[in-house]
Design a protein around this motif. Sequence first.
Motif, PDB file in Angstrom:
ATOM      1  N   VAL A  40       0.432  28.017   1.362  1.00  0.00           N
ATOM      2  CA  VAL A  40       0.357  27.459   0.011  1.00  0.00           C
ATOM      3  C   VAL A  40       1.360  26.307  -0.082  1.00  0.00           C
ATOM      4  CG1 VAL A  40       0.640  27.924  -2.448  1.00  0.00           C
ATOM      5  CG2 VAL A  40      -0.406  29.655  -0.965  1.00  0.00           C
ATOM      6  N   ALA A  41       0.825  25.103  -0.160  1.00  0.00           N
ATOM      7  CA  ALA A  41       1.667  23.897  -0.133  1.00  0.00           C
ATOM      8  C   ALA A  41       2.645  23.854  -1.307  1.00  0.00           C
ATOM      9  CB  ALA A  41       0.788  22.647  -0.125  1.00  0.00           C
ATOM     10  N   GLU A  42       2.231  24.345  -2.455  1.00  0.00           N
ATOM     11  CA  GLU A  42       3.118  24.336  -3.623  1.00  0.00           C
ATOM     12  C   GLU A  42       4.346  25.216  -3.387  1.00  0.00           C
ATOM     13  OE1 GLU A  42      -0.918  23.125  -4.882  1.00  0.00           O
ATOM     14  OE2 GLU A  42      -0.172  24.836  -3.757  1.00  0.00           O
ATOM     15  N   LEU A  43       4.155  26.346  -2.701  1.00  0.00           N
ATOM     16  CA  LEU A  43       5.294  27.202  -2.362  1.00  0.00           C
ATOM     17  C   LEU A  43       6.179  26.544  -1.309  1.00  0.00           C
ATOM     18  CD1 LEU A  43       3.688  30.766  -2.367  1.00  0.00           C
ATOM     19  CD2 LEU A  43       5.313  29.810  -4.019  1.00  0.00           C
ATOM     20  N   GLN A  44       5.572  25.789  -0.386  1.00  0.00           N
ATOM     21  CA  GLN A  44       6.368  25.037   0.585  1.00  0.00           C
ATOM     22  C   GLN A  44       7.263  24.033  -0.136  1.00  0.00           C
ATOM     23  OE1 GLN A  44       3.265  23.436   3.131  1.00  0.00           O
ATOM     24  NE2 GLN A  44       4.006  24.687   4.832  1.00  0.00           N
ATOM     25  N   LEU A  64       9.513  20.349   3.197  1.00  0.00           N
ATOM     26  CA  LEU A  64       9.093  19.226   2.347  1.00  0.00           C
ATOM     27  C   LEU A  64       8.105  18.315   3.071  1.00  0.00           C
ATOM     28  CD1 LEU A  64      12.543  18.434   0.722  1.00  0.00           C
ATOM     29  CD2 LEU A  64      10.521  19.363  -0.442  1.00  0.00           C
ATOM     30  N   GLU A  65       8.332  18.069   4.359  1.00  0.00           N
ATOM     31  CA  GLU A  65       7.394  17.239   5.131  1.00  0.00           C
ATOM     32  C   GLU A  65       6.027  17.902   5.215  1.00  0.00           C
ATOM     33  OE1 GLU A  65       9.486  16.661   8.820  1.00  0.00           O
ATOM     34  OE2 GLU A  65      10.551  14.894   8.052  1.00  0.00           O
ATOM     35  N   ALA A  66       6.013  19.209   5.471  1.00  0.00           N
ATOM     36  CA  ALA A  66       4.741  19.934   5.544  1.00  0.00           C
ATOM     37  C   ALA A  66       4.035  19.931   4.194  1.00  0.00           C
ATOM     38  CB  ALA A  66       4.988  21.365   6.019  1.00  0.00           C
ATOM     39  N   ALA A  67       4.799  20.155   3.140  1.00  0.00           N
ATOM     40  CA  ALA A  67       4.203  20.171   1.792  1.00  0.00           C
ATOM     41  C   ALA A  67       3.634  18.807   1.429  1.00  0.00           C
ATOM     42  CB  ALA A  67       5.247  20.604   0.764  1.00  0.00           C
ATOM     43  N   ALA A  68       4.366  17.745   1.733  1.00  0.00           N
ATOM     44  CA  ALA A  68       3.913  16.393   1.382  1.00  0.00           C
ATOM     45  C   ALA A  68       2.567  16.078   2.027  1.00  0.00           C
ATOM     46  CB  ALA A  68       4.953  15.359   1.804  1.00  0.00           C
ATOM     47  N   LYS A  69       2.332  16.585   3.218  1.00  0.00           N
ATOM     48  CA  LYS A  69       1.074  16.337   3.922  1.00  0.00           C
ATOM     49  C   LYS A  69      -0.077  17.155   3.344  1.00  0.00           C
ATOM     50  CE  LYS A  69       3.345  15.352   8.297  1.00  0.00           C
ATOM     51  NZ  LYS A  69       3.646  15.867   9.639  1.00  0.00           N
ATOM     52  N   ARG A  70       0.231  18.305   2.752  1.00  0.00           N
ATOM     53  CA  ARG A  70      -0.816  19.228   2.348  1.00  0.00           C
ATOM     54  C   ARG A  70      -1.089  19.281   0.848  1.00  0.00           C
ATOM     55  NH1 ARG A  70       0.463  24.447   3.659  1.00  0.00           N
ATOM     56  NH2 ARG A  70      -1.725  24.968   3.659  1.00  0.00           N
ATOM     57  N   GLN A  74      -0.989  14.188  -6.412  1.00  0.00           N
ATOM     58  CA  GLN A  74      -0.156  13.025  -6.099  1.00  0.00           C
ATOM     59  C   GLN A  74       1.235  13.155  -6.702  1.00  0.00           C
ATOM     60  OE1 GLN A  74      -2.452   9.569  -7.268  1.00  0.00           O
ATOM     61  NE2 GLN A  74      -3.087   9.266  -5.154  1.00  0.00           N
ATOM     62  N   ALA A  75       1.319  13.733  -7.889  1.00  0.00           N
ATOM     63  CA  ALA A  75       2.627  13.907  -8.529  1.00  0.00           C
ATOM     64  C   ALA A  75       3.517  14.823  -7.700  1.00  0.00           C
ATOM     65  CB  ALA A  75       2.458  14.464  -9.935  1.00  0.00           C
ATOM     66  N   LEU A  76       2.943  15.889  -7.155  1.00  0.00           N
ATOM     67  CA  LEU A  76       3.733  16.803  -6.330  1.00  0.00           C
ATOM     68  C   LEU A  76       4.036  16.189  -4.965  1.00  0.00           C
ATOM     69  CD1 LEU A  76       2.122  20.249  -7.227  1.00  0.00           C
ATOM     70  CD2 LEU A  76       4.180  19.172  -8.176  1.00  0.00           C
ATOM     71  N   GLN A  77       3.102  15.411  -4.420  1.00  0.00           N
ATOM     72  CA  GLN A  77       3.393  14.685  -3.177  1.00  0.00           C
ATOM     73  C   GLN A  77       4.570  13.736  -3.391  1.00  0.00           C
ATOM     74  OE1 GLN A  77      -0.186  12.602  -2.195  1.00  0.00           O
ATOM     75  NE2 GLN A  77      -1.011  14.279  -0.965  1.00  0.00           N
ATOM     76  N   ARG A  78       4.540  13.020  -4.500  1.00  0.00           N
ATOM     77  CA  ARG A  78       5.621  12.094  -4.826  1.00  0.00           C
ATOM     78  C   ARG A  78       6.942  12.840  -4.916  1.00  0.00           C
ATOM     79  NH1 ARG A  78       3.718  10.456  -9.245  1.00  0.00           N
ATOM     80  NH2 ARG A  78       2.326   8.953  -8.278  1.00  0.00           N
ATOM     81  N   ARG A  79       6.937  14.008  -5.546  1.00  0.00           N
ATOM     82  CA  ARG A  79       8.164  14.799  -5.679  1.00  0.00           C
ATOM     83  C   ARG A  79       8.700  15.204  -4.304  1.00  0.00           C
ATOM     84  NH1 ARG A  79      12.508  15.507  -6.110  1.00  0.00           N
ATOM     85  NH2 ARG A  79      13.587  17.230  -7.061  1.00  0.00           N
ATOM     86  N   ALA A  97      15.456   7.430   4.694  1.00  0.00           N
ATOM     87  CA  ALA A  97      15.451   7.371   3.230  1.00  0.00           C
ATOM     88  C   ALA A  97      14.523   6.263   2.747  1.00  0.00           C
ATOM     89  CB  ALA A  97      16.865   7.159   2.699  1.00  0.00           C
ATOM     90  N   LEU A  98      14.609   5.097   3.372  1.00  0.00           N
ATOM     91  CA  LEU A  98      13.762   3.976   2.978  1.00  0.00           C
ATOM     92  C   LEU A  98      12.287   4.311   3.165  1.00  0.00           C
ATOM     93  CD1 LEU A  98      13.495   1.080   1.987  1.00  0.00           C
ATOM     94  CD2 LEU A  98      13.778   0.318   4.350  1.00  0.00           C
ATOM     95  N   GLN A  99      11.955   4.938   4.286  1.00  0.00           N
ATOM     96  CA  GLN A  99      10.555   5.326   4.525  1.00  0.00           C
ATOM     97  C   GLN A  99      10.075   6.314   3.463  1.00  0.00           C
ATOM     98  OE1 GLN A  99      10.497   6.769   8.564  1.00  0.00           O
ATOM     99  NE2 GLN A  99       9.681   4.826   9.321  1.00  0.00           N
ATOM    100  N   ALA A 100      10.914   7.289   3.131  1.00  0.00           N
ATOM    101  CA  ALA A 100      10.528   8.284   2.132  1.00  0.00           C
ATOM    102  C   ALA A 100      10.385   7.652   0.754  1.00  0.00           C
ATOM    103  CB  ALA A 100      11.539   9.425   2.108  1.00  0.00           C
ATOM    104  N   TRP A 101      11.300   6.720   0.403  1.00  0.00           N
ATOM    105  CA  TRP A 101      11.179   6.023  -0.887  1.00  0.00           C
ATOM    106  C   TRP A 101       9.874   5.235  -0.946  1.00  0.00           C
ATOM    107  CZ3 TRP A 101      13.819   7.850  -4.588  1.00  0.00           C
ATOM    108  CH2 TRP A 101      15.155   8.234  -4.464  1.00  0.00           C
TER     109      TRP A 101
END
Length: 107
Positions: A40-44, A64-70, A74-79, A97-101
């Motif tokens: 469950v990506a939201e739990l990740q 966080l990397e795994a969650a961002a992919k899954r 979009q709002a949760l990916q951004r978070r 940091a720059l890549q993540a921003w």
Amino acid sequence: LSETQVHALVVTLTAALAQSAPDVKWLERIESAHLRQPRVAELQLLCGLVCGQHALWGKAQSLLEAAAKRLESQALQRRAHLALAELAESRGDDADALQAWKRAAQT
């Protein structure tokens, strides 16, 4: 819960976590939920955010990397990307940091 309800709950919990001090009980609860449902990506995302609060940097980053992919939202990916950027900044890694921003801005 419906997808809309899950999204609203996760948004509320991420906002609450951002305003609260690290709490071991929250870490235990969210880790336990994540272990019961590791896909469950939201739990990740939640687990990654709480791990970040507790300075568990490596675990936070991988979750966080795994969650961002899954994550579908979009709002949760951004978070997730914002949290990764903050994590990279805290360890002095300006390139990551720059890549993540950038990923957060593009989401």
